[in-house]
Design a protein around this motif. Structure first.
Motif, PDB file in Angstrom:
ATOM      1  N   THR A 245       0.846  -1.181   0.000  1.00 29.08           N
ATOM      2  CA  THR A 245       0.000   0.000   0.000  1.00 29.08           C
ATOM      3  C   THR A 245       0.887   1.238   0.000  1.00 29.08           C
ATOM      4  O   THR A 245       1.854   1.320   0.759  1.00 29.08           O
ATOM      5  N   ASP A 247       0.695   5.625  -0.257  1.00 33.52           N
ATOM      6  CA  ASP A 247      -0.138   6.822  -0.290  1.00 33.52           C
ATOM      7  C   ASP A 247       0.521   7.842  -1.230  1.00 33.52           C
ATOM      8  O   ASP A 247       1.638   8.293  -1.007  1.00 33.52           O
ATOM      9  N   ARG A 279      -5.359  -1.401  -7.691  1.00 34.38           N
ATOM     10  CA  ARG A 279      -6.468  -0.449  -7.674  1.00 34.38           C
ATOM     11  C   ARG A 279      -6.028   0.849  -7.011  1.00 34.38           C
ATOM     12  O   ARG A 279      -5.060   0.875  -6.251  1.00 34.38           O
ATOM     13  N   GLU A 281      -7.675   3.705  -4.589  1.00 34.69           N
ATOM     14  CA  GLU A 281      -8.854   3.915  -3.754  1.00 34.69           C
ATOM     15  C   GLU A 281      -9.575   5.198  -4.170  1.00 34.69           C
ATOM     16  O   GLU A 281      -8.927   6.189  -4.529  1.00 34.69           O
ATOM     17  N   SER A 283     -11.277   7.438  -2.515  1.00 37.21           N
ATOM     18  CA  SER A 283     -11.340   8.572  -1.594  1.00 37.21           C
ATOM     19  C   SER A 283      -9.951   8.881  -1.066  1.00 37.21           C
ATOM     20  O   SER A 283      -9.125   7.989  -0.868  1.00 37.21           O
ATOM     21  N   ASN A 299      -4.553   6.348  -1.410  1.00 33.37           N
ATOM     22  CA  ASN A 299      -3.894   5.050  -1.291  1.00 33.37           C
ATOM     23  C   ASN A 299      -3.966   4.291  -2.609  1.00 33.37           C
ATOM     24  O   ASN A 299      -5.029   4.205  -3.240  1.00 33.37           O
TER      25      ASN A 299
END
Length: 403
Positions: A245, A247, A279, A281, A283, A299
């Motif tokens: 993950t 950001d 993917r 995200e 939001s 993210n």
């Protein structure tokens, strides 16, 4: 005559020396510069950000009931199988009794014993009445054969027997009730430590089992202790099911697409790991940078193409290099050769030992290289780090050649 000629030669020599000094003093001196060559080669536009590896599905194991938790014999990193017991929960010990409560329970026990004694007396009376009713019914049955006792009288006596039997059963049930009340009062009087930790009926505890095959990621309750409903005990996950993950700045996130290639570096191993964006995200969130600037971040979830190395675990720091554009043949120059000239991009190009201002049109840009769309040709030499002393036509020389 000779002296006049000598004086003339001396004057000419002095004049020549002065002229040479003036020429050296006022002639243009070349400026030492660093040069780079315009070349065609591969170029990639990469967004590099810190990322965190994590197991895709982490299972939090919590206590389903309140009770006394056994000590967990596992340690973090130990493998567990699906359905394997991690620990057990036993019933809690009863609380300590104060003097008032203890006296009340002792009185309740005495009352329960007295009620039981009364119920036993009632049972004796009911059995005696039943025996008398049965004897009367038997005598009446014999007399009824000779018509001395009427049929109605016989039926009445049979009813009395049935009523007496019911009275006996009622008295027996009352004794069972009084015995249960006495046992309940005595059970409430039990103090901590007086009950067995493992009852012999096989239903002493609730086993806490692992829902999957994996390893223990964390233990929130290692020692023996009292557990409440929903208390977190451990976390379990499959280390082969890793994802990354990252950001990203929201301005960079809109340039990234699912399926974009990613290189994972700085994870501790010698080779970069190939991955792709799974993917983005939908939001974002606000994150304050190390400089105290509030940034909007999004993210991105990245999936590894190959099984993760055994050394890479849950929560490890990595660098994710997201490739948002690439080409195998791009004319390019170092970013340090560009400067702004009247709002447009330009470079200083070396031509016959002099710096020439050359407007250029740029395309994709990385932190080190820039794509040149027009204005330069392959093989041209441009100046790096152009300073204020440079202008169009300035005499220059290569710093590396001058050493």
């Amino acid at each position: 005559m000779a002296s006049v000629f000598a004086k003339s030669l001396a004057g000419l020599a002095v004049a020549a020396a002065i002229g040479g000094a003036l020429y050296v003093a006022f002639s243009e001196k070349p400026i030492l510069v660093d040069l780079a060559t315009v070349e065609t080669g591969p170029l990639q536009v990469i967004v590099a950000e810190d990322g965190i590896s994590r197991i895709r599905n982490v299972y939090a194991i919590s206590s389903p009931i309140a009770g006394h938790l056994d000590r967990v014999e596992f340690s973090v990193g130990d493998p567990v199988a699906k359905g394997e017991s991690i620990t057990s929960i036993h019933p809690l010990d009863p609380p300590f009794l104060d003097t008032r409560t203890r006296n009340e329970l002792m009185a309740a026990i005495d009352a329960a014993r007295s009620n039981l004694a009364v119920a036993e007396v009632e049972l004796t009376r009911a059995r005696t009445a039943r025996d008398l009713a049965v004897a009367s019914q038997k005598r009446a049955s014999k007399l009824a054969e000779t018509n001395i006792v009427s049929q109605s009288e016989l039926e009445r006596l049979v009813g009395e027997v049935e009523f007496a039997e019911a009275q006996v059963r009622s008295a027996e049930a009352m004794i069972a009730l009084r015995q249960a009340e006495l046992a309940s009062a005595q059970a409430r009087l039990v103090q901590p430590g007086q009950t067995p930790a493992h009852p012999a009926n096989g239903q002493c505890c609730v086993n806490i089992v692992s829902p999957i095959d994996g390893i223990i990621l964390s233990l929130n309750a290692k020692s023996e202790q009292a557990a409440s409903v929903g208390q977190l005990i451990a976390e379990v996950g499959d280390p082969s099911d890793l994802e990354i993950t990252v950001d990203l700045l929201s301005a960079d996130a809109v340039k990234v697409r699912p399926g974009s290639p990613v290189l994972i570096t700085d994870w501790g191993g010698p080779d970069a790991l190939e991955a792709e964006v799974e993917r983005i995200e939908p939001s974002g969130f606000t994150k304050v940078s190390a400089l105290g600037i509030a940034e909007q971040r999004v993210n991105a979830i990245i999936a590894l193409k190959d099984p993760p190395p055994a050394e890479l675990g849950h929560g490890f720091r990595v660098i994710a290099n997201l490739i948002i554009w690439s080409s195998d043949a791009v004319m390019q120059v170092p970013v340090s050769s560009l400067y702004r000239d009247g709002g447009n991009w330009a470079v200083f190009r070396m031509e016959d030992g002099r710096a020439r201002v050359t407007p250029v049109e740029i395309g994709h840009m990385t932190d080190r290289r820039t794509e040149i769309i027009s204005g330069l040709s392959d093989g041209d030499q441009v100046l790096l780090y152009p300073g204020d002393a440079l202008e169009d036509g300035s005499l220059i020389t290569d710093r590396a050649a001058a050493r």
